[in-house]
Motif scaffolding. Structure first.
Motif, PDB file in Angstrom:
ATOM      1  N   UNK A 251       0.836  -1.202   0.000  1.00  0.00           N
ATOM      2  CA  UNK A 251       0.000   0.000   0.000  1.00  0.00           C
ATOM      3  C   UNK A 251       0.873   1.255   0.000  1.00  0.00           C
ATOM      4  N   UNK A 252       1.901   1.264   0.853  1.00  0.00           N
ATOM      5  CA  UNK A 252       2.769   2.444   0.911  1.00  0.00           C
ATOM      6  C   UNK A 252       3.561   2.627  -0.387  1.00  0.00           C
ATOM      7  N   UNK A 253       3.969   1.534  -1.007  1.00  0.00           N
ATOM      8  CA  UNK A 253       4.676   1.637  -2.285  1.00  0.00           C
ATOM      9  C   UNK A 253       3.798   2.321  -3.333  1.00  0.00           C
ATOM     10  N   UNK A 254       2.531   1.966  -3.351  1.00  0.00           N
ATOM     11  CA  UNK A 254       1.609   2.575  -4.309  1.00  0.00           C
ATOM     12  C   UNK A 254       1.439   4.077  -4.027  1.00  0.00           C
ATOM     13  N   UNK A 255       1.368   4.427  -2.759  1.00  0.00           N
ATOM     14  CA  UNK A 255       1.215   5.830  -2.388  1.00  0.00           C
ATOM     15  C   UNK A 255       2.459   6.642  -2.754  1.00  0.00           C
ATOM     16  N   UNK A 256       3.630   6.028  -2.657  1.00  0.00           N
ATOM     17  CA  UNK A 256       4.861   6.734  -3.022  1.00  0.00           C
ATOM     18  C   UNK A 256       4.873   7.076  -4.506  1.00  0.00           C
ATOM     19  N   UNK A 257       4.412   6.167  -5.335  1.00  0.00           N
ATOM     20  CA  UNK A 257       4.329   6.449  -6.773  1.00  0.00           C
ATOM     21  C   UNK A 257       3.429   7.657  -7.019  1.00  0.00           C
ATOM     22  N   UNK A 258       2.320   7.702  -6.305  1.00  0.00           N
ATOM     23  CA  UNK A 258       1.402   8.829  -6.447  1.00  0.00           C
ATOM     24  C   UNK A 258       2.039  10.122  -5.941  1.00  0.00           C
ATOM     25  N   UNK A 259       2.766  10.032  -4.824  1.00  0.00           N
ATOM     26  CA  UNK A 259       3.410  11.222  -4.258  1.00  0.00           C
ATOM     27  C   UNK A 259       4.456  11.803  -5.206  1.00  0.00           C
ATOM     28  N   UNK A 260       5.169  10.931  -5.913  1.00  0.00           N
ATOM     29  CA  UNK A 260       6.180  11.416  -6.856  1.00  0.00           C
ATOM     30  C   UNK A 260       5.531  12.204  -7.998  1.00  0.00           C
ATOM     31  N   UNK A 261       4.323  11.805  -8.381  1.00  0.00           N
ATOM     32  CA  UNK A 261       3.617  12.522  -9.428  1.00  0.00           C
ATOM     33  C   UNK A 261       3.123  13.885  -8.994  1.00  0.00           C
ATOM     34  N   UNK A 262       2.986  14.084  -7.674  1.00  0.00           N
ATOM     35  CA  UNK A 262       2.511  15.357  -7.141  1.00  0.00           C
ATOM     36  C   UNK A 262       3.649  16.320  -6.806  1.00  0.00           C
ATOM     37  N   UNK A 263       4.873  15.831  -6.819  1.00  0.00           N
ATOM     38  CA  UNK A 263       6.017  16.608  -6.346  1.00  0.00           C
ATOM     39  C   UNK A 263       6.332  17.788  -7.266  1.00  0.00           C
ATOM     40  N   UNK A 264       6.733  18.904  -6.679  1.00  0.00           N
ATOM     41  CA  UNK A 264       7.159  20.061  -7.455  1.00  0.00           C
ATOM     42  C   UNK A 264       8.541  19.853  -8.044  1.00  0.00           C
ATOM     43  N   UNK A 265       8.902  20.682  -8.995  1.00  0.00           N
ATOM     44  CA  UNK A 265      10.223  20.591  -9.605  1.00  0.00           C
ATOM     45  C   UNK A 265      10.596  21.944 -10.206  1.00  0.00           C
ATOM     46  N   UNK A 266      11.844  22.087 -10.516  1.00  0.00           N
ATOM     47  CA  UNK A 266      12.319  23.258 -11.237  1.00  0.00           C
ATOM     48  C   UNK A 266      12.068  23.041 -12.724  1.00  0.00           C
ATOM     49  N   UNK A 267      11.568  24.041 -13.443  1.00  0.00           N
ATOM     50  CA  UNK A 267      11.233  23.831 -14.854  1.00  0.00           C
ATOM     51  C   UNK A 267      12.412  23.987 -15.806  1.00  0.00           C
ATOM     52  N   UNK A 268      13.628  24.061 -15.269  1.00  0.00           N
ATOM     53  CA  UNK A 268      14.821  24.163 -16.109  1.00  0.00           C
ATOM     54  C   UNK A 268      15.650  22.898 -15.994  1.00  0.00           C
ATOM     55  N   UNK A 269      16.134  22.395 -17.115  1.00  0.00           N
ATOM     56  CA  UNK A 269      17.008  21.225 -17.103  1.00  0.00           C
ATOM     57  C   UNK A 269      18.422  21.587 -16.677  1.00  0.00           C
ATOM     58  N   UNK A 270      18.809  22.833 -16.871  1.00  0.00           N
ATOM     59  CA  UNK A 270      20.156  23.261 -16.523  1.00  0.00           C
ATOM     60  C   UNK A 270      20.108  24.709 -16.045  1.00  0.00           C
ATOM     61  N   UNK A 271      20.738  24.965 -14.914  1.00  0.00           N
ATOM     62  CA  UNK A 271      20.799  26.306 -14.333  1.00  0.00           C
ATOM     63  C   UNK A 271      22.250  26.577 -13.956  1.00  0.00           C
ATOM     64  N   UNK A 272      22.746  27.728 -14.326  1.00  0.00           N
ATOM     65  CA  UNK A 272      24.115  28.083 -13.969  1.00  0.00           C
ATOM     66  C   UNK A 272      24.230  28.426 -12.489  1.00  0.00           C
ATOM     67  N   UNK A 273      23.317  29.268 -12.004  1.00  0.00           N
ATOM     68  CA  UNK A 273      23.333  29.658 -10.588  1.00  0.00           C
ATOM     69  C   UNK A 273      21.903  29.619 -10.051  1.00  0.00           C
ATOM     70  N   UNK A 274      21.686  28.878  -8.977  1.00  0.00           N
ATOM     71  CA  UNK A 274      20.403  28.879  -8.287  1.00  0.00           C
ATOM     72  C   UNK A 274      20.575  29.641  -6.983  1.00  0.00           C
ATOM     73  N   UNK A 275      19.764  30.668  -6.779  1.00  0.00           N
ATOM     74  CA  UNK A 275      19.799  31.470  -5.563  1.00  0.00           C
ATOM     75  C   UNK A 275      18.568  31.141  -4.739  1.00  0.00           C
ATOM     76  N   UNK A 276      18.775  30.588  -3.544  1.00  0.00           N
ATOM     77  CA  UNK A 276      17.680  30.272  -2.623  1.00  0.00           C
ATOM     78  C   UNK A 276      17.687  31.282  -1.478  1.00  0.00           C
ATOM     79  N   UNK A 277      16.522  31.794  -1.137  1.00  0.00           N
ATOM     80  CA  UNK A 277      16.447  32.747  -0.034  1.00  0.00           C
ATOM     81  C   UNK A 277      16.789  32.090   1.302  1.00  0.00           C
ATOM     82  N   UNK A 278      16.411  30.815   1.458  1.00  0.00           N
ATOM     83  CA  UNK A 278      16.633  30.173   2.755  1.00  0.00           C
ATOM     84  C   UNK A 278      16.624  28.654   2.594  1.00  0.00           C
ATOM     85  N   UNK A 279      17.175  27.973   3.595  1.00  0.00           N
ATOM     86  CA  UNK A 279      17.104  26.529   3.693  1.00  0.00           C
ATOM     87  C   UNK A 279      16.995  26.179   5.164  1.00  0.00           C
TER      88      UNK A 279
END
Length: 335
Positions: free
Chosen positions: A134-162
């Motif tokens: 059951x958890x394996x199935x939910x993980x597949x679904x969670x991966x489909x909901x995950x956010x991502x950066x829309x660039x395949x390559x970035x020279x510099x990524x600036x994050x305000x915080x971590x």
């Protein structure tokens, strides 16, 4: 504590770190359970099911991890992470969770899935019958909901915080494409993740309480970030995960401007200029500034578009996530 207090919940909170051994599994993993859980009539697991920041497998971060490491406390975490160089963290978690379930103390679980906006997308009960499947199935679904950066390559990524309030690794490795166990410049950690040549993080979140684990994935930080770091806590977190690389110091410079200037001197040269991404946190891309060739680097993403910086209003980062799965309408607040 993120608002999880006894007054808010109306129930006692037992956060004692004492745990007892449940013996060794056939895989050689010693399983542990918290004393307070052992003394309880039953335990209902609760956790988000989502991609793990340290490893990949059919089971990653979720109810099994809460069972093996959350209930196992420090001893359980140390025992499972000891297998990073053995049978693997995922296999160790599954083995330890199985032994804890066999103890008879676990009643079941409640799994939470989040969408790309860090909002609750689904809450689902998980029974002991077919628990891991059951958890394996939910993980597949969670991966489909995950956010991502829309660039395949970035020279510099600036994050305000971590920080730990943002990701267990301090900065989400699934988003930046760098592994907590070290990374090769110009090569993403996993297929489909972006190549980010240099990362600048402007600050450590106050909610992280000095835990700067993940700064080893960053190239440049300003002095304000460095002053917040609790080295003892950071090292303890990194060593528990068997990843000292994750607590190494980046270059420390006086200001944000100095960090950007240094980063600009350590990236590939492009005829059309650098591609720079700026995000409020390491979990959502708000704007990409710089090169005219940036559109050639953009994935096929419905949310990716060119805008004029002079006329673009300040963005709400939650509204600019790019989900990996099919885009669903973001729920509107109820009146």
């Amino acid at each position: 504590h993120y608002g999880v207090t006894e007054d808010e919940l109306g129930v006692p909170i037992r956060d004692d770190m004492a745990a007892r051994s449940l013996g060794t599994t056939p895989e050689g993993i010693e399983a542990f359970i918290a004393d307070v859980a052992w003394q309880a009539d039953g335990v209902l697991l609760l956790n988000r099911v989502k991609p793990h920041t340290d490893f990949k497998g059919p089971l990653e971060s979720g109810l099994s991890k809460m069972c093996a490491i959350g209930l196992g406390k420090f001893e359980g975490a140390r025992e499972c992470h000891r297998q990073v160089f053995g049978i693997g963290l995922g296999n160790a978690i599954r083995a330890a969770a199985g032994r804890v379930i066999e103890s008879g103390k676990i009643l079941g679980g409640v799994a939470i899935l989040e969408n790309a906006y860090h909002e609750t997308a689904k809450i689902e009960a998980v029974t002991l019958d077919g628990f891991f499947t059951h958890e394996e199935r939910l993980l597949v679904e969670a991966k489909g909901l995950m956010g991502r950066l829309p660039l395949d390559e970035i020279d510099i990524l600036i994050c305000d915080r971590m920080g730990k309030n943002i990701s267990g690794a301090g900065i989400d490795t699934n988003i930046i494409g760098r592994s907590v166990y070290g990374y090769e410049q110009g090569r993403p950690w996993q297929e489909g993740m972006p190549v980010i040549h240099r990362i600048v993080v402007r600050d450590l979140a106050d909610e992280s309480d000095g835990n700067a684990v993940g700064m080893g994935l960053v190239d440049f930080i300003p002095r304000r970030f460095a002053k917040k770091v609790n080295e003892e806590v950071t090292m303890l977190n990194a060593m528990t995960a068997r990843s000292p690389e994750n607590a190494k110091w980046p270059f420390v410079l006086e200001s944000d401007r100095d960090c950007l200037r240094m980063a600009l001197s350590a990236i590939p040269e492009r005829p059309t200029g650098p591609v720079i991404g700026s995000v409020p946190g390491p979990h959502a891309l708000c704007h990409a500034y710089g090169a005219e060739n940036a559109p050639t680097l953009i994935r096929r993403c419905a949310d990716a578009r060119r805008t004029d910086p002079a006329t673009t209003p300040p963005c709400n980062c939650a509204a600019t996530h790019a989900p990996t799965g099919p885009r669903t309408r973001r729920p509107q607040p109820r009146p």
